[in-house]
Design an enzyme around this catalytic site. Structure first.
Site, PDB file in Angstrom:
ATOM      1  N   LYS A  38      44.616  20.737  -8.505  1.00 38.05           N
ATOM      2  CA  LYS A  38      45.658  20.615  -7.481  1.00 38.05           C
ATOM      3  C   LYS A  38      46.182  19.176  -7.431  1.00 38.05           C
ATOM      4  CE  LYS A  38      42.029  19.925  -4.011  1.00 38.05           C
ATOM      5  NZ  LYS A  38      41.158  20.618  -3.051  1.00 38.05           N
ATOM      6  N   ARG A 137      38.728  25.578   8.303  1.00 40.11           N
ATOM      7  CA  ARG A 137      39.976  25.130   7.711  1.00 40.11           C
ATOM      8  C   ARG A 137      40.775  26.354   7.256  1.00 40.11           C
ATOM      9  NH1 ARG A 137      40.399  20.860   2.654  1.00 40.11           N
ATOM     10  NH2 ARG A 137      39.581  22.643   1.488  1.00 40.11           N
ATOM     11  N   TYR A 266      52.067 -12.339   2.589  1.00 35.73           N
ATOM     12  CA  TYR A 266      52.623 -12.037   3.911  1.00 35.73           C
ATOM     13  C   TYR A 266      51.594 -12.273   5.008  1.00 35.73           C
ATOM     14  CZ  TYR A 266      56.754  -9.620   2.010  1.00 35.73           C
ATOM     15  OH  TYR A 266      57.915  -9.301   1.393  1.00 35.73           O
ATOM     16  N   MET A 322      54.571  -4.580  -1.416  1.00 40.27           N
ATOM     17  CA  MET A 322      55.091  -3.340  -1.999  1.00 40.27           C
ATOM     18  C   MET A 322      54.953  -3.284  -3.518  1.00 40.27           C
ATOM     19  SD  MET A 322      58.901  -1.688  -1.703  1.00 40.27           S
ATOM     20  CE  MET A 322      58.877  -1.546   0.075  1.00 40.27           C
TER      21      MET A 322
HETATM   22  C1  LIG Z   1      39.854  20.532  -3.450  1.00 37.00           C
HETATM   23  C2  LIG Z   1      38.951  21.702  -3.433  1.00 37.00           C
HETATM   24  C3  LIG Z   1      37.885  21.783  -4.331  1.00 37.00           C
HETATM   25  C4  LIG Z   1      37.465  20.630  -5.220  1.00 37.00           C
HETATM   26  O1  LIG Z   1      36.737  19.734  -4.432  1.00 37.00           O
HETATM   27  P1  LIG Z   1      36.106  18.372  -5.012  1.00 37.00           P
HETATM   28  O2  LIG Z   1      35.444  17.770  -3.826  1.00 37.00           O
HETATM   29  O3  LIG Z   1      37.270  17.572  -5.487  1.00 37.00           O
HETATM   30  O4  LIG Z   1      35.187  18.737  -6.110  1.00 37.00           O
HETATM   31  C5  LIG Z   1      37.154  22.956  -4.377  1.00 37.00           C
HETATM   32  N1  LIG Z   1      37.445  23.992  -3.542  1.00 37.00           N
HETATM   33  C6  LIG Z   1      38.444  23.918  -2.646  1.00 37.00           C
HETATM   34  C7  LIG Z   1      38.692  25.073  -1.745  1.00 37.00           C
HETATM   35  C8  LIG Z   1      39.219  22.770  -2.550  1.00 37.00           C
HETATM   36  O5  LIG Z   1      40.186  22.702  -1.625  1.00 37.00           O
END
Ligand SMILES: *Cc1c(COP(=O)(O)O)cnc(C)c1O
Length: 383
Positions: A38, A137, A266, A322
């Site tokens: 992802k 979640r 800065y 930046m």
């Molecule tokens: C992002 C995610 C993972 C991977 O998690 P890591 O901590 O990066 O290994 C696995 N399962 C779900 C549902 C996720 O959202």
């Protein structure tokens, strides 16, 4: 963007990525090892990352959005299973089915959409089912799960490949929520298997979950961050030693001497107490070098420690701006420290987890914040 030598470079070692995938898989010899790609493969390029994992034997991929899955489908062979962690949005079932994407169904509404699409096509479409075991979640709530168990028509309308849930505290092995979530997950799995889905498989562990041991591993692993070179746990508390995968470097633009009483950047937040040599690098928060690294992060010049080739580390001084940041190069021999020389900001001699912690965050954020100006270079991989 053409690189004229004045921008940050992120070098991605696909061989190290594959070695990490194999190392995680070896920690769970009775499970299949997938890969979570992802957010554009945690910022490293989902197409390249997924192709390298596929070539190594990975066949189970996970993305968050449908759009990510559509893009990934084009770069992977047909036998790669691409799962959509956000499930099936309203109006997207036909498109997901046509592209052979596998949604992770997490609500009664999503199950209804997938059931309707399966009936329309006259075949049970593949999906995963997610239950909420305590992270709160995504996933079916207990009452929703109970209603599904009682609804045999729906349970059989689509092809439930596996049951899934996600751990909220897997990076803290002694956190009591791990065992609670495990118990909830086992109970949900047993109830579904008892409802005629006897062969239903299970997927529970992200990277940190794999390190919790065999009880947590189940059939299909979902590592993300561990593939990309971060250790999901303090190294002394677990068996995993990832190889660094992403190496961020930025060139030196200018070097100057700053006398006692002078300040850098800065807000004049860094005051020089004795004469220092300061190098300005061509990377800043617009490139993803977090402003939280101001006066707290480190950088390194590789191969600057004489013929042995060791690296010299130095502090980031002043505020990250930046497009630039400053490092104190007083300890570095001029031979290694000239405009154009590359300085490491993570990967190589700078541990990505230590740098993340200096910024008050986690390696996931360092990786996924890399900006579009950062040039990506790939080494290794099947090609
Ligand atoms: C992002 C995610 C993972 C991977 O998690 P890591 O901590 O990066 O290994 C696995 N399962 C779900 C549902 C996720 O959202």
């Amino acid at each position: 963007m053409t690189d004229f030598g004045d921008q940050a470079i992120l070098t991605i070692d696909l061989d190290a990525l594959v070695a990490n995938w194999r190392a995680l898989a070896a920690l769970a010899p009775n499970s299949r090892c997938g890969g979570v790609v992802k957010a554009d493969g945690y910022g490293l390029g989902a197409d390249k990352v997924a192709a390298a994992l596929y070539a190594a034997g990975c066949r189970d991929f996970f993305v968050a959005h449908t759009g990510e899955g559509v893009a990934l489908r084009a770069s992977l062979p047909k036998d790669a299973a691409i799962h959509i962690l956000h499930g099936v949005p309203e109006g997207a079932a036909a498109e997901q089915a046509a592209r052979g994407l596998i949604p992770v169904l997490s609500s009664p509404e999503q199950i209804a959409r997938w059931t309707a699409e399966s009936r329309r096509q006259g075949r049970p479409l593949p999906a995963a089912l997610q239950v909420d075991t305590g992270m709160h979640r995504l996933g079916l709530q207990p009452a929703e799960f109970a209603a599904l168990l009682a609804d045999q028509d729906t349970l059989r309308a689509f092809d439930a490949r596996f049951l899934m849930s996600h751990l909220g505290c897997a990076d803290e092995p002694s956190h009591p929520q791990n065992a609670q979530q495990l118990a909830n997950f086992r109970a949900a799995l047993a109830r579904l298997q008892g409802q005629g889905l006897a062969g239903l498989r299970a997927s529970f562990a992200n990277s940190a979950g794999i390190l919790l041991g065999p009880d947590y591993q189940f059939d299909l692993l979902r590592p993300g961050i561990g593939l990309y070179g971060s250790n999901p746990r303090a190294p002394e508390t677990g068996p995993y030693r990832p190889r660094p995968v992403a190496h961020l470097q930025a060139p030196i633009l200018q070097i100057r001497n700053v006398d006692s009483g002078g300040s850098v950047g800065y807000g004049a937040t860094y005051r020089v107490e004795k004469p220092r040599r300061i190098a300005t690098l061509a990377a800043g928060y617009a490139d993803g070098v977090l402003r939280a690294l101001s006066n707290s992060g480190i950088a390194a010049i590789e191969g600057a420690q004489g013929l042995g080739g060791g690296a010299i580390t130095m502090p980031i001084v002043g505020r990250v701006s930046m497009d630039m940041l400053a490092v104190d190069v007083s300890a570095v021999d001029d031979a290694f420290c000239q405009p154009g020389a590359m300085v490491t900001l993570f990967g190589g001699a700078v541990d990505i987890d230590a740098q993340a912690s200096a910024a008050g965050t986690i390696a996931y954020e360092l990786l996924t914040r890399m900006g579009p100006r950062v040039q990506r270079l790939y080494t290794g991989g099947a090609a």
